[in-house]
Design a protein around this motif. Structure first.
Motif, PDB file in Angstrom:
ATOM      1  N   VAL A 180       5.355   7.888  -5.198  1.00 12.69           N
ATOM      2  CA  VAL A 180       5.759   8.791  -4.202  1.00 12.69           C
ATOM      3  C   VAL A 180       6.803   9.799  -4.946  1.00 12.69           C
ATOM      4  O   VAL A 180       7.226   9.334  -6.055  1.00 12.69           O
ATOM      5  CB  VAL A 180       6.702   8.542  -3.054  1.00 12.69           C
ATOM      6  CG1 VAL A 180       5.418   7.909  -1.754  1.00 12.69           C
ATOM      7  CG2 VAL A 180       7.590   7.545  -3.126  1.00 12.69           C
ATOM      8  N   GLU A 181       6.937  11.062  -4.473  1.00 13.05           N
ATOM      9  CA  GLU A 181       7.629  11.882  -5.322  1.00 13.05           C
ATOM     10  C   GLU A 181       9.196  11.722  -5.326  1.00 13.05           C
ATOM     11  O   GLU A 181       9.830  10.751  -4.746  1.00 13.05           O
ATOM     12  CB  GLU A 181       7.437  13.348  -4.710  1.00 13.05           C
ATOM     13  CG  GLU A 181       6.019  13.832  -4.816  1.00 13.05           C
ATOM     14  CD  GLU A 181       5.334  13.374  -3.561  1.00 13.05           C
ATOM     15  OE1 GLU A 181       5.613  12.492  -2.969  1.00 13.05           O
ATOM     16  OE2 GLU A 181       4.336  14.245  -3.247  1.00 13.05           O
ATOM     17  N   GLY A 287     -12.489  -1.433  11.847  1.00 12.38           N
ATOM     18  CA  GLY A 287     -13.305  -0.375  11.018  1.00 12.38           C
ATOM     19  C   GLY A 287     -13.107  -0.475   9.655  1.00 12.38           C
ATOM     20  O   GLY A 287     -13.078  -1.554   9.054  1.00 12.38           O
ATOM     21  N   GLU A 288     -13.113   0.290   8.907  1.00 15.03           N
ATOM     22  CA  GLU A 288     -13.198   0.536   7.499  1.00 15.03           C
ATOM     23  C   GLU A 288     -11.608   0.406   6.881  1.00 15.03           C
ATOM     24  O   GLU A 288     -10.594   1.355   7.299  1.00 15.03           O
ATOM     25  CB  GLU A 288     -13.719   1.722   6.737  1.00 15.03           C
ATOM     26  CG  GLU A 288     -14.932   2.282   7.098  1.00 15.03           C
ATOM     27  CD  GLU A 288     -15.927   1.386   6.362  1.00 15.03           C
ATOM     28  OE1 GLU A 288     -15.475   0.884   5.188  1.00 15.03           O
ATOM     29  OE2 GLU A 288     -17.112   1.612   6.603  1.00 15.03           O
ATOM     30  N   VAL A 289     -11.051  -0.806   6.457  1.00 17.55           N
ATOM     31  CA  VAL A 289      -9.725  -0.791   6.317  1.00 17.55           C
ATOM     32  C   VAL A 289      -9.605  -0.571   4.776  1.00 17.55           C
ATOM     33  O   VAL A 289      -9.888  -1.178   3.784  1.00 17.55           O
ATOM     34  CB  VAL A 289      -9.362  -2.466   6.536  1.00 17.55           C
ATOM     35  CG1 VAL A 289      -7.925  -2.650   6.415  1.00 17.55           C
ATOM     36  CG2 VAL A 289     -10.161  -2.757   7.762  1.00 17.55           C
ATOM     37  N   VAL A 290      -8.374   0.142   4.667  1.00 17.01           N
ATOM     38  CA  VAL A 290      -7.800   0.308   3.380  1.00 17.01           C
ATOM     39  C   VAL A 290      -6.470  -0.271   3.196  1.00 17.01           C
ATOM     40  O   VAL A 290      -5.593  -0.026   4.056  1.00 17.01           O
ATOM     41  CB  VAL A 290      -7.567   1.676   2.838  1.00 17.01           C
ATOM     42  CG1 VAL A 290      -7.177   1.685   1.681  1.00 17.01           C
ATOM     43  CG2 VAL A 290      -9.132   2.343   3.016  1.00 17.01           C
ATOM     44  N   LEU A 291      -6.399  -1.344   2.285  1.00 21.77           N
ATOM     45  CA  LEU A 291      -4.965  -1.741   2.061  1.00 21.77           C
ATOM     46  C   LEU A 291      -3.905  -1.180   1.050  1.00 21.77           C
ATOM     47  O   LEU A 291      -4.649  -0.744   0.116  1.00 21.77           O
ATOM     48  CB  LEU A 291      -5.073  -3.395   1.681  1.00 21.77           C
ATOM     49  CG  LEU A 291      -5.890  -4.053   2.457  1.00 21.77           C
ATOM     50  CD1 LEU A 291      -5.946  -5.624   1.980  1.00 21.77           C
ATOM     51  CD2 LEU A 291      -5.025  -4.410   4.125  1.00 21.77           C
ATOM     52  N   ALA A 292      -2.868  -0.922   1.315  1.00 22.29           N
ATOM     53  CA  ALA A 292      -1.706  -0.247   0.650  1.00 22.29           C
ATOM     54  C   ALA A 292      -0.515  -1.061   0.450  1.00 22.29           C
ATOM     55  O   ALA A 292       0.279  -0.944   0.953  1.00 22.29           O
ATOM     56  CB  ALA A 292      -1.446   1.232   0.858  1.00 22.29           C
ATOM     57  N   GLY A 293      -0.666  -2.187  -0.714  1.00 21.09           N
ATOM     58  CA  GLY A 293       0.489  -2.811  -1.004  1.00 21.09           C
ATOM     59  C   GLY A 293       0.863  -3.955   0.444  1.00 21.09           C
ATOM     60  O   GLY A 293      -0.025  -4.364   1.357  1.00 21.09           O
ATOM     61  N   VAL A 301       3.916  -0.506  -1.301  1.00 15.59           N
ATOM     62  CA  VAL A 301       3.136   0.637  -0.623  1.00 15.59           C
ATOM     63  C   VAL A 301       3.241   1.934  -1.028  1.00 15.59           C
ATOM     64  O   VAL A 301       2.103   2.738  -1.131  1.00 15.59           O
ATOM     65  CB  VAL A 301       3.790   0.372   0.971  1.00 15.59           C
ATOM     66  CG1 VAL A 301       2.986   1.612   1.824  1.00 15.59           C
ATOM     67  CG2 VAL A 301       3.673  -0.984   1.606  1.00 15.59           C
ATOM     68  N   ALA A 302       4.546   2.177  -1.537  1.00  8.21           N
ATOM     69  CA  ALA A 302       4.570   3.523  -2.167  1.00  8.21           C
ATOM     70  C   ALA A 302       3.510   3.718  -3.380  1.00  8.21           C
ATOM     71  O   ALA A 302       2.960   4.771  -3.579  1.00  8.21           O
ATOM     72  CB  ALA A 302       6.078   3.956  -2.709  1.00  8.21           C
ATOM     73  N   GLU A 327      11.857   1.540   7.670  1.00 13.24           N
ATOM     74  CA  GLU A 327      12.348   2.694   6.796  1.00 13.24           C
ATOM     75  C   GLU A 327      13.312   2.002   5.406  1.00 13.24           C
ATOM     76  O   GLU A 327      14.216   3.038   5.320  1.00 13.24           O
ATOM     77  CB  GLU A 327      12.899   3.870   7.704  1.00 13.24           C
ATOM     78  CG  GLU A 327      11.819   4.468   8.351  1.00 13.24           C
ATOM     79  CD  GLU A 327      12.480   5.606   9.325  1.00 13.24           C
ATOM     80  OE1 GLU A 327      11.834   6.681   8.976  1.00 13.24           O
ATOM     81  OE2 GLU A 327      13.366   5.319  10.081  1.00 13.24           O
ATOM     82  N   GLN A 328      13.415   1.020   5.435  1.00 12.02           N
ATOM     83  CA  GLN A 328      14.245   0.367   4.450  1.00 12.02           C
ATOM     84  C   GLN A 328      13.876   0.717   3.196  1.00 12.02           C
ATOM     85  O   GLN A 328      12.730   0.786   2.798  1.00 12.02           O
ATOM     86  CB  GLN A 328      14.310  -1.272   4.384  1.00 12.02           C
ATOM     87  CG  GLN A 328      15.754  -1.507   5.472  1.00 12.02           C
ATOM     88  CD  GLN A 328      15.222  -2.772   6.036  1.00 12.02           C
ATOM     89  OE1 GLN A 328      14.562  -3.539   5.378  1.00 12.02           O
ATOM     90  NE2 GLN A 328      16.255  -2.862   7.247  1.00 12.02           N
ATOM     91  N   GLY A 329      14.667   1.005   2.250  1.00 11.57           N
ATOM     92  CA  GLY A 329      14.530   1.432   0.835  1.00 11.57           C
ATOM     93  C   GLY A 329      13.597   2.511   0.736  1.00 11.57           C
ATOM     94  O   GLY A 329      13.655   3.526   1.478  1.00 11.57           O
ATOM     95  N   ILE A 330      12.534   2.307  -0.115  1.00 11.31           N
ATOM     96  CA  ILE A 330      11.554   3.410  -0.355  1.00 11.31           C
ATOM     97  C   ILE A 330      10.536   3.626   0.937  1.00 11.31           C
ATOM     98  O   ILE A 330       9.891   4.404   0.661  1.00 11.31           O
ATOM     99  CB  ILE A 330      10.832   2.945  -1.752  1.00 11.31           C
ATOM    100  CG1 ILE A 330      10.328   4.417  -2.287  1.00 11.31           C
ATOM    101  CG2 ILE A 330       9.634   2.176  -1.431  1.00 11.31           C
ATOM    102  CD1 ILE A 330       9.714   4.161  -3.648  1.00 11.31           C
ATOM    103  N   GLY A 331      10.708   2.513   1.710  1.00 10.97           N
ATOM    104  CA  GLY A 331      10.135   2.568   3.005  1.00 10.97           C
ATOM    105  C   GLY A 331      10.272   4.048   3.913  1.00 10.97           C
ATOM    106  O   GLY A 331       9.567   4.462   4.463  1.00 10.97           O
ATOM    107  N   LEU A 332      11.796   4.634   3.610  1.00 13.43           N
ATOM    108  CA  LEU A 332      12.155   5.563   4.140  1.00 13.43           C
ATOM    109  C   LEU A 332      10.838   6.925   3.600  1.00 13.43           C
ATOM    110  O   LEU A 332      10.302   7.574   4.480  1.00 13.43           O
ATOM    111  CB  LEU A 332      13.471   6.276   3.725  1.00 13.43           C
ATOM    112  CG  LEU A 332      13.913   7.478   4.608  1.00 13.43           C
ATOM    113  CD1 LEU A 332      14.017   7.394   6.084  1.00 13.43           C
ATOM    114  CD2 LEU A 332      15.285   7.822   4.186  1.00 13.43           C
TER     115      LEU A 332
END
Ligand code: TXA
Ligand code: MG
Length: 349
Positions: A180-181, A287-293, A301-302, A327-332
């Motif tokens: 993420v940016e 459905g079609e599952v995409v996992l992100a971290g 996840v980021a 929303e902890q850490g980079i979760g925000l």
């Protein structure tokens, strides 16, 4: 046509960097990796070159750019004054995913700042980005190298898909790390204000700054009621083609809601995509599952988020149901991007 060169991410060969530097010096556009996402660079001191960035991306004219530098010594030439807070933040987080906003100096063309009296500056933590800026010998204005409104690119492939044929050169230095940016902090406000959460977390900032506030629009990802301080925050962003619904709440309740919604959409004959974490098994019936971290490791996840959003476009799903995160850490930052991708379609359970 767009030239494509691959370099070693940690020890980039001087040839391609020199070539990129000379393209930038003569007013061209070069996409390059940073530690956050890929950037689309132009000579920041050349208003016409910078205007080319807006054209290539289809970016709204009133959304200012970040100026990238290869060292702190370059900052004083770009701003009116370096404040104490700016010194402290540069000491702590540069090179790295932190952008600071200061009063703009006279050399910076209005195309970079969109006519504001402030300028955003950052020193990226990536050998290719730093080598390219040094080779160019000028500061480099660079937004994320995506078509405006699309998820930011975390690979050179993403850049080629969006901007192939519209820019001069793509330097492929492998996948971006953070995903993420950068965090954008306004230091011209009465107290430091986070306009965009990103790679440097609020917790990190609090260890260095006496006080730091978060712009409410940055937290919610909403457009806000008043004029946003960071012009970029008011546009739809990071969005895959299918409508994305973000489901927030306790993990089990969210899962139940996703299963319910998926059943309804499937009954209407729609192809459902699910953005989840950890384990596909949980949603394979939906459905079609995409996992992100992994849910408990928001950095993972980021790193995976934007590629996951682009996957749904390839799968041609009709609707996306995305699981929220704490929303902890980079979760925000992740939740800010997901809320913006949802464009208000948020379901709290
Ligand atoms: O990680 C990053 O920051 C990446 C890489 C390439 O460095 N760049 C990036 O740029 O994300 P971009 O253009 O996609 O996002 C820049 C953000 C926008 O939200 C813009 O509105 C804000 O920074 N910004 C730039 N200059 C500003 C200023 N003077 N005042 C307020 N916000 C500003
Ligand atoms: Mg962007």
């Amino acid at each position: 046509s767009t030239k494509y060169i691959t370099v070693d991410p940690s020890h980039p060969e001087p040839g391609p960097l020199e070539e990129g530097g000379s393209v930038l010096r003569r007013g061209g556009l070069v996409a390059f990796p940073t530690e956050t996402v890929y950037g689309l660079g132009a000579n920041a001191l050349d208003g016409r070159a910078v205007a080319g960035i807006f054209e290539a991306k289809g970016r709204p004219q009133d959304n200012p750019l970040i100026v990238h530098v290869a060292g702190r010594e370059a900052v004083s030439g770009l701003v009116k004054k370096i404040t104490g807070a700016a010194e402290a933040l540069m000491d702590a987080f540069w090179p790295g995913p932190l952008t600071i906003i200061l009063s703009v100096g006279e050399v910076v063309p209005a195309q970079v700042t969109a006519g504001l009296d402030t300028v955003a500056v950052r020193m990226p933590d990536h050998p290719v980005a730093l080598g390219l800026i040094r080779a160019a010998g000028v500061p480099v204005a660079a937004p994320s190298a995506n078509t405006s409104g699309r998820p930011s690119p975390t690979t050179a492939r993403h850049v080629l898909n969006d901007l192939g044929g519209r820019i001069d050169l793509i330097i492929d230095g492998g996948p971006a790390g953070v995903g993420v940016e950068s965090t954008v902090v306004d230091l011209t406000a009465p107290a430091p204000l986070v306009l965009r959460p990103g790679g440097v977390t609020l917790e990190d900032l609090s260890e260095v700054l006496e006080s730091v506030a978060v712009d409410p629009a940055a937290r919610s990802g909403s457009k806000g009621r008043c004029r946003p301080r960071s012009p970029g925050m008011k546009y739809t962003h990071y969005a895959p083609r299918a409508p994305l619904f973000l489901i927030e709440g306790e993990v089990k309740a969210v899962a139940a809601k996703i299963m319910d919604l998926a059943r309804e959409y499937r009954a209407q004959g729609r192809r459902v995509g699910v953005l989840s974490y950890n384990d596909k098994g949980d949603f394979s019936a939906a459905g079609e599952v995409v996992l992100a971290g992994r849910r408990d490791k928001p950095e993972t996840v980021a790193a995976a988020l934007y590629a996951a959003l682009r996957r749904f476009d390839e799968m041609e799903v009709d609707v996306i149901l995305a699981e929220g995160l704490t929303e902890q850490g980079i979760g925000l930052a992740v939740m800010n991007r997901l809320r913006k991708a949802a464009g208000g379609k948020i379901i709290r359970v």
